[in-house]
Scaffold this motif. Structure first.
Motif, PDB file in Angstrom:
ATOM      1  N   ARG A 183       1.832 -35.274   6.419  1.00  0.00           N
ATOM      2  CA  ARG A 183       0.621 -35.529   7.200  1.00  0.00           C
ATOM      3  C   ARG A 183      -0.290 -34.308   7.178  1.00  0.00           C
ATOM      4  O   ARG A 183       0.158 -33.188   6.932  1.00  0.00           O
ATOM      5  CB  ARG A 183       0.980 -35.911   8.638  1.00  0.00           C
ATOM      6  N   GLU A 184      -1.569 -34.541   7.465  1.00  0.00           N
ATOM      7  CA  GLU A 184      -2.528 -33.437   7.521  1.00  0.00           C
ATOM      8  C   GLU A 184      -2.198 -32.544   8.707  1.00  0.00           C
ATOM      9  O   GLU A 184      -2.120 -33.031   9.829  1.00  0.00           O
ATOM     10  CB  GLU A 184      -3.950 -33.969   7.707  1.00  0.00           C
ATOM     11  N   PRO A 185      -2.032 -31.247   8.496  1.00  0.00           N
ATOM     12  CA  PRO A 185      -1.709 -30.343   9.614  1.00  0.00           C
ATOM     13  C   PRO A 185      -2.732 -30.379  10.743  1.00  0.00           C
ATOM     14  O   PRO A 185      -2.381 -30.194  11.897  1.00  0.00           O
ATOM     15  CB  PRO A 185      -1.669 -28.971   8.942  1.00  0.00           C
ATOM     16  N   SER A 186      -3.996 -30.644  10.403  1.00  0.00           N
ATOM     17  CA  SER A 186      -5.030 -30.600  11.447  1.00  0.00           C
ATOM     18  C   SER A 186      -4.936 -31.775  12.420  1.00  0.00           C
ATOM     19  O   SER A 186      -5.646 -31.808  13.420  1.00  0.00           O
ATOM     20  CB  SER A 186      -6.418 -30.578  10.796  1.00  0.00           C
ATOM     21  N   LEU A 187      -4.046 -32.734  12.126  1.00  0.00           N
ATOM     22  CA  LEU A 187      -3.884 -33.864  13.050  1.00  0.00           C
ATOM     23  C   LEU A 187      -3.452 -33.398  14.436  1.00  0.00           C
ATOM     24  O   LEU A 187      -3.642 -34.093  15.427  1.00  0.00           O
ATOM     25  CB  LEU A 187      -2.845 -34.855  12.508  1.00  0.00           C
ATOM     26  N   ASP A 188      -2.846 -32.199  14.496  1.00  0.00           N
ATOM     27  CA  ASP A 188      -2.383 -31.718  15.814  1.00  0.00           C
ATOM     28  C   ASP A 188      -3.506 -31.083  16.627  1.00  0.00           C
ATOM     29  O   ASP A 188      -3.274 -30.591  17.731  1.00  0.00           O
ATOM     30  CB  ASP A 188      -1.195 -30.755  15.665  1.00  0.00           C
ATOM     31  N   LYS A 189      -4.734 -31.107  16.105  1.00  0.00           N
ATOM     32  CA  LYS A 189      -5.917 -30.560  16.779  1.00  0.00           C
ATOM     33  C   LYS A 189      -5.735 -29.084  17.132  1.00  0.00           C
ATOM     34  O   LYS A 189      -6.352 -28.579  18.065  1.00  0.00           O
ATOM     35  CB  LYS A 189      -6.232 -31.350  18.055  1.00  0.00           C
ATOM     36  N   GLY A 190      -4.846 -28.404  16.428  1.00  0.00           N
ATOM     37  CA  GLY A 190      -4.732 -26.967  16.612  1.00  0.00           C
ATOM     38  C   GLY A 190      -3.646 -26.518  17.577  1.00  0.00           C
ATOM     39  O   GLY A 190      -3.497 -25.326  17.827  1.00  0.00           O
TER      40      GLY A 190
END
Lengths: 434, 190
Positions: free
Chosen positions: A67-74
């Protein structure tokens, strides 16, 4: 009221008891299906595990993009496969409550901030750090207030300390009551704390010579207040705003907490709002009605503030199952409010002989200390115990010794040796030994 | 009264007290802001166990009863007996402290009456903490202590009469810095 005793307000509601037995049932099911060494570590995937996000699990993660790491919103989350949570108990209601750290699968000495135990008297306040002020007044030359930003400008210190509720192990005076180390010992946790030494700030105001106590007040709806002896204030008291590298969690006192290394948890006042210097202790509700130790003759000890040496084996511990004979690493935590742990001794033969456990360095003062002992389980019934010896030479007492000194009603400061019994089928449970 | 004066503590006191006269004006960081008396009064409701800090105002048992039934009974019971899952018992338990079923209540355990005022003022009622006027706190204190048979139901409580109350367990506390050290008996006495 259907309480086992009126000693204190900690009483399980029916709901909590149902939750506990459901949890134990799930653990047991996991043990039966997991089949691994020390099978309590539940392998079940729970869609609602707090602190995680549920994702589909590919058959072969090397064949599809992750998954895209940025999915965690940081801000990251833990694995969806991890199920450790604090266990909450009403004491006596949902705001006035307590939660226990799951020590059974703890590693090292640091408690994850989200698993640090809690004791609340009025729930968790929501406080805007931009408008919060610390008031310092009373017997001082220049009463002043400090914003959080102002406190952060002072020279800072980072120190790793445990905080233990003096009610930890309250259930274990009369008989072995709880069947997990989370419930018997989970009112201790350990964090890296950052803030400013209180002495640094106090030199700004000038504390008068006749000030012998400091009243520390919190900004929750109980305005909790405790009297702190002046010696502790000058010795190592801190105003802390960070825990484990980030801002203190709201349930741990955001934005500011008083940290008194080695003192009973309740004096480490959360949501710290004011410090008033006086020439006497206040004898507040939290240092008379609560947090005083009732002795057999009906008299109570006040200001038993220092947490004495204590230890517990976290693996193996009650509720676990050893499904094979052979090698196991016995491990646990030891701590003392009197400085450093000097040694930890472990018995695997019901207290007949004691062996020195290995201590994980560095050994820090007023800090959890991890101990380990390699052990071969031969499939026979075994009673395992640990005892902590601190740098003052104090030896953790047996429960029998504690009772001889204080009787059965003191509720607080139960630092007796904990015994776990492993039966021939490998099931581990709580037991009392003389 | 202090809990713990060890060699370390004494040394630290000697080290720091000579500095304690240092004010913010003498090479300090000057990160703080001066506090005014009104600032302090806004947050300081502290009442010491000897009654210091008790405010003006007064209240009676009969007024307190009405207030109690309206604001307290839901959690602490119509007869002050406590409600499971809500609030503790406030009365009863006298002479139970050395039994194997000690019952700690205001009546049986609390050593000083001004502590009751302090706690009610800062933390009660549970659904609206800090909302009681000083006279309301005196009145509810009068009702709880009246139902405890600690005071006569005719006693009107104010700063002086509340301080003068002899609580049943006033001699029930001691300070013992550490097992092995000398016990200091009855330190809660006036």
């Amino acid at each position: 009221m259907p309480k086992p005793s009126a000693i204190e307000v900690v009483a399980e509601t029916e709901t909590n008891q149902a939750d506990n037995s459901r949890r134990r049932f799930l653990n047991r099911m996991a043990q039966l299906t997991a089949g691994g060494v020390g099978g309590i570590i539940a392998n079940q995937v729970n869609a609602s595990t707090p602190g995680s996000v549920e994702y589909a699990v590919p058959k072969d993660p090397t064949k599809v993009q992750g998954r895209e790491p940025s999915l965690d919103k940081g801000y990251g989350t833990r694995s969806q496969f991890e199920t450790e949570t604090r266990l909450h108990l009403s004491a006596p209601n949902k705001q006035v409550s307590v939660s226990f750290t799951p020590l059974e699968n703890s590693r090292g000495i640091i408690t994850p901030s989200g698993l640090h135990f809690e004791r609340h008297y009025a729930g968790i306040p929501t406080i805007d750090p931009n408008e919060h002020q610390l008031f310092i007044y009373g017997l001082v030359d220049s009463p002043q207030k400090f914003s959080i930003d102002a406190l952060k400008r002072f020279p800072s210190q980072t120190r790793t300390h445990f905080i233990e509720c003096s009610g930890n192990s309250y259930s274990e005076w009369r008989k072995p009551t709880k069947q997990s180390v989370q419930e018997t010992h989970g009112l201790t946790s350990c964090s890296e704390w950052t803030g400013v030494l209180l002495s640094t700030v106090l030199k700004e105001l000038g504390v008068k010579k006749n000030a012998s106590w400091m009243l520390a007040q919190g900004r929750d709806a109980s305005s909790l207040i405790r009297s702190i002896p002046i010696e502790k204030v000058w010795d190592d008291a801190m105003l802390v705003y960070a825990q484990n590298g980030e801002a203190i969690r709201p349930e741990q006192g955001y934005p500011l907490r008083l940290l008194l290394p080695g003192f009973e948890g309740n004096t480490n006042v959360k949501w710290l709002h004011s410090l008033k210097f006086t020439d006497q202790p206040m004898l507040s509700r939290w240092e008379t009605s609560h947090y005083s130790d009732l002795y057999e003759d009906g008299k109570s000890r006040l200001f038993s503030l220092t947490m004495d040496a204590k230890s517990v084996i976290t693996f193996p511990s009650a509720g676990m199952h050893l499904d094979k004979t052979g090698f196991y690493e016995i491990t646990g935590l030891a701590w003392t409010g009197q400085g450093r742990v000097k040694s930890v001794e472990v018995s695997v033969d019901d207290g007949k002989t004691w062996q020195k456990a290995m201590l994980q360095t560095p050994l820090l003062p007023n800090c959890h200390t991890r101990f380990r002992l390699p052990w071969e389980w031969n499939g026979e019934l075994a009673v395992i115990q640990s005892r902590c010896i601190d740098e003052t030479g104090y030896v953790q007492p047996t429960v029998t010794q504690l009772i001889a000194e204080r009787g059965l009603n003191s509720f607080y400061h139960q630092n007796g040796i904990q015994s776990w019994v492993i039966d021939k089928d490998g099931y581990v449970s709580n037991t009392h030994r003389t | 009264m202090t809990t713990k004066i060890n060699a370390h503590g004494v040394l630290l006191m000697l080290m720091f007290f000579p500095l304690s006269g240092l004010s913010a004006d003498n090479n300090g960081y000057n990160f703080g802001k001066k506090l005014s008396e009104p600032d302090i009064r806004k947050i300081d409701t502290t009442v010491m166990s000897n009654g210091q800090g008790l405010p003006a105002g007064s209240g009676s048992y009969i007024v307190g009863k009405e207030l109690y039934l309206k604001k307290c009974a839901a959690c602490h019971g119509v007869k002050l007996e406590g409600v499971a899952g809500a609030g503790n018992a406030l009365i009863g338990g006298r002479n139970s402290l050395s039994s194997n079923k000690p019952k700690k209540t205001v009546e049986s355990y609390w050593p000083k009456a001004p502590i009751l005022f302090d706690y009610l003022k800062r933390a009660m009622p549970f659904d609206a903490p800090g909302s009681l006027t000083n006279s309301e706190v005196y009145a509810i204190s009068a009702y709880i202590l009246g139902e405890s048979n600690v005071i006569d139901a005719k006693t009107v409580l104010d700063a002086k009469s509340l301080t003068d109350i002899n609580m049943p367990n006033k001699d029930g506390f001691f300070v013992w810095p550490r097992p092995g050290a000398e016990k200091q008996e009855n330190t809660v006495k006036k």
